[in-house]
Design a protein around this motif. Structure first.
Motif, short mmCIF file in Angstrom:
data_model
loop_
_atom_site.label_atom_id
_atom_site.label_comp_id
_atom_site.label_asym_id
_atom_site.label_seq_id
_atom_site.Cartn_x
_atom_site.Cartn_y
_atom_site.Cartn_z
N CYS A 170 3.73 12.52 -14.54
CA CYS A 170 2.54 12.09 -13.85
C CYS A 170 1.67 12.57 -14.78
O CYS A 170 0.66 13.23 -14.52
N PRO A 171 0.90 10.96 -15.66
CA PRO A 171 -0.44 11.61 -16.57
C PRO A 171 -1.60 11.94 -15.98
O PRO A 171 -2.73 11.93 -15.99
N ILE A 172 -1.43 10.91 -14.83
CA ILE A 172 -2.54 11.30 -13.55
C ILE A 172 -3.23 12.25 -13.05
O ILE A 172 -4.14 12.70 -12.88
N CYS A 173 -2.00 12.70 -12.03
CA CYS A 173 -2.33 13.81 -11.18
C CYS A 173 -2.12 15.05 -12.17
O CYS A 173 -1.32 16.22 -11.31
N GLN A 174 -1.06 14.90 -13.47
CA GLN A 174 -0.56 16.15 -13.69
C GLN A 174 -0.14 17.27 -13.05
O GLN A 174 0.79 17.92 -13.32
N LYS A 175 1.41 15.71 -12.78
CA LYS A 175 2.03 16.84 -11.87
C LYS A 175 3.75 16.19 -12.33
O LYS A 175 3.95 15.10 -13.22
N TYR A 176 4.65 15.94 -11.29
CA TYR A 176 5.50 15.52 -11.43
C TYR A 176 6.62 14.61 -10.37
O TYR A 176 5.93 14.46 -9.28
N VAL A 220 -9.07 2.73 -13.59
CA VAL A 220 -8.64 2.70 -12.36
C VAL A 220 -7.39 2.69 -12.57
O VAL A 220 -6.70 1.50 -13.08
N SER A 221 -6.77 3.93 -12.11
CA SER A 221 -5.15 4.03 -12.81
C SER A 221 -4.73 4.41 -11.83
O SER A 221 -4.80 5.35 -10.01
N PHE A 222 -3.43 3.82 -11.37
CA PHE A 222 -2.19 5.29 -10.21
C PHE A 222 -1.12 4.39 -10.46
O PHE A 222 -0.52 3.74 -11.85
N CYS A 223 -0.14 5.20 -9.89
CA CYS A 223 0.89 5.08 -10.07
C CYS A 223 2.15 3.99 -9.04
O CYS A 223 1.55 3.95 -7.40
N VAL A 282 5.52 4.35 -11.34
CA VAL A 282 5.20 3.97 -12.77
C VAL A 282 3.97 4.06 -12.71
O VAL A 282 3.11 3.59 -11.98
N PRO A 283 3.20 4.98 -13.75
CA PRO A 283 1.57 5.03 -13.70
C PRO A 283 1.24 3.60 -14.74
O PRO A 283 1.66 3.35 -15.48
N LEU A 284 0.35 3.25 -13.54
CA LEU A 284 -0.32 1.90 -14.61
C LEU A 284 -1.93 2.17 -14.97
O LEU A 284 -2.54 2.80 -14.00
N LEU A 285 -2.57 1.13 -15.85
CA LEU A 285 -4.19 1.89 -16.06
C LEU A 285 -4.51 0.63 -16.33
O LEU A 285 -3.93 -0.64 -16.59
N PHE A 286 -5.92 0.26 -15.56
CA PHE A 286 -6.65 -0.90 -15.94
C PHE A 286 -7.91 -0.46 -16.58
O PHE A 286 -9.15 0.39 -15.18
N VAL A 310 1.02 -1.43 -0.04
CA VAL A 310 0.02 0.28 0.24
C VAL A 310 0.88 1.36 -0.38
O VAL A 310 0.34 2.48 -0.44
N SER A 311 1.81 1.52 1.03
CA SER A 311 2.61 2.45 1.02
C SER A 311 3.67 2.64 -0.98
O SER A 311 4.00 3.91 -0.40
N GLN A 312 3.58 2.06 -1.33
CA GLN A 312 4.28 2.09 -2.62
C GLN A 312 3.37 2.49 -3.72
O GLN A 312 4.12 2.66 -4.80
N ILE A 313 1.63 2.98 -3.02
CA ILE A 313 0.86 3.22 -4.15
C ILE A 313 0.47 5.09 -4.00
O ILE A 313 0.32 4.82 -3.49
N SER A 314 0.93 5.79 -5.24
CA SER A 314 0.38 6.81 -5.18
C SER A 314 -0.67 7.47 -5.83
O SER A 314 -0.70 6.25 -6.60
N CYS A 315 -1.13 8.00 -6.25
CA CYS A 315 -2.47 9.07 -7.13
C CYS A 315 -3.08 8.28 -8.02
O CYS A 315 -3.54 7.97 -9.33
N VAL A 316 -3.99 7.34 -7.03
CA VAL A 316 -5.55 6.58 -7.69
C VAL A 316 -5.91 7.47 -8.28
O VAL A 316 -6.68 7.89 -7.65
N HIS A 317 -6.41 7.02 -9.44
CA HIS A 317 -7.12 7.36 -10.10
C HIS A 317 -8.92 6.82 -10.60
O HIS A 317 -8.17 5.99 -11.06
#
Length: 342
Positions: free
Chosen positions: A269-275, A116-119, A123-127, A90-97
């Protein structure tokens, strides 16, 4: 090297009263579960779309494998996408969208996609879980639906597509699963006299994948999973087809590796639009305890390998579920995850 089990199943408006332990059989790092027509039909889901019974069933089976946490879920009409991960990750996951896209006629939610997408370690992943228009003769309608999905997805994610690049290429891995409703292009009578390879060559999905630069996570070697009867055979009304699939769109965007070790880099990061901030190790021989800082990626060569792709015989719907197991290499466990920053 995270392991991911992906499951897609069109449940025909019910929660099948059958044994599903084969779907939840090991302690994988992630479970990705996409269902269509879950617990209620599409029509009924416009008025009552509870999926309580299915959620309870998933919780019961997945808890037998070990402690899991829900990363995120997305629900629309009769579709549901759930992603679980080991609690230790859990601690390695961020930017859940969470994202919902309607694709039905008049913009109705009877067809569409939930995502659901997250980093994971930066690393950004999309499902994305799909349910496209049915019937053999409506192939072009399904093409238009997917084009609309890409347009809406890019607009909602504020992704400005570059020429000759895939709209999903901002993600290191994009997994697309669900009932795509692609059919085998022959009559029911003709299909009985064709070999496996001949039927697979007539699959509408072949042209669809070529058009959108997609592929199955592995070559299809299992028998068609639609349309089944209660005895486990095919009905006489529809051509047996591979309607339910797990596809992938690989990223063609790589992060540049600096010649020097421990050079701070920024990855958009394409999920949160930041870096994201992270450090890059020059090769895999570097020990993680030698590095200091935020998030580490030890290779620009992040790849996906499917170790299983099959359709188990579970009688409970006119669709058979399809499951895939993949491993992603090139993602190194981070010492400390730093959220995206400007």
């Amino acid at each position: 090297m995270p392991s991911i089990k992906l499951i897609t199943w069109n449940m025909k408006g019910d929660v099948p009263d059958c044994e599903i332990s084969e779907l939840f059989d090991k302690y994988y790092d992630f479970y990705v579960i996409g269902v269509q027509e879950c617990e209620n039909s599409i029509l009924k889901s416009f008025f009552a779309n509870s999926k309580k019974l299915w959620r309870q069933k998933v919780d019961m089976f997945i808890s037998r494998q070990g402690p899991y946490s829900l990363v995120g879920e997305s629900e629309q009409n009769a579709m549901l996408l759930q992603i679980f991960c080991k609690q230790s990750l859990v601690s390695q996951i961020s930017c859940v969208h969470i994202q919902k896209i309607t694709l039905g006629q008049y913009n109705l939610a009877n067809k569409g996609a939930v995502s659901v997408s997250f980093c994971f370690n930066g690393v950004p992943l999309l499902f994305s879980n799909f349910h496209l228009f049915k019937a053999f003769e409506y192939y072009q309608t399904r093409v238009v639906e997917f084009q609309r999905y890409l347009q809406k997805f890019s607009r909602e994610m504020c992704i400005h597509q570059q020429p000759n690049t895939h709209p999903l290429s901002r993600f290191k891995q994009a997994f697309l699963l669900g009932d795509f409703n692609m059919r085998v292009s022959c009559s029911r009578e003709e299909s009985d006299f064709k070999s496996f390879d001949q039927r697979r060559a007539l699959d509408q999905m072949t042209n669809f994948q070529s058009l959108f630069n997609l592929r199955d996570i592995s070559q299809v070697e299992f028998e068609p999973g639609y349309k089944m009867n209660l005895q486990g055979g095919y009905t006489q009304t529809c051509v047996p087809s591979w309607t339910d699939r797990i596809l992938v769109a690989d990223s063609n965007i790589n992060n540049a590796i600096d010649d020097k070790l421990k050079i701070l880099k920024h990855s958009y990061c394409p999920i949160c639009q930041k870096y994201h901030k992270y450090k890059l190790a020059k090769n895999n021989s570097v020990e993680m305890d030698q590095l200091q800082g935020d998030v580490y990626v030890d290779s620009q060569n992040i790849q996906m390998e499917a170790t299983s792709y099959k359709s188990p015989m579970i009688i409970g719907s006119d669709h058979q579920p399809v499951i895939g197991i993949v491993e992603i290499t090139g993602i190194t466990k981070s010492l400390q995850l730093k959220m995206c920053s400007e």
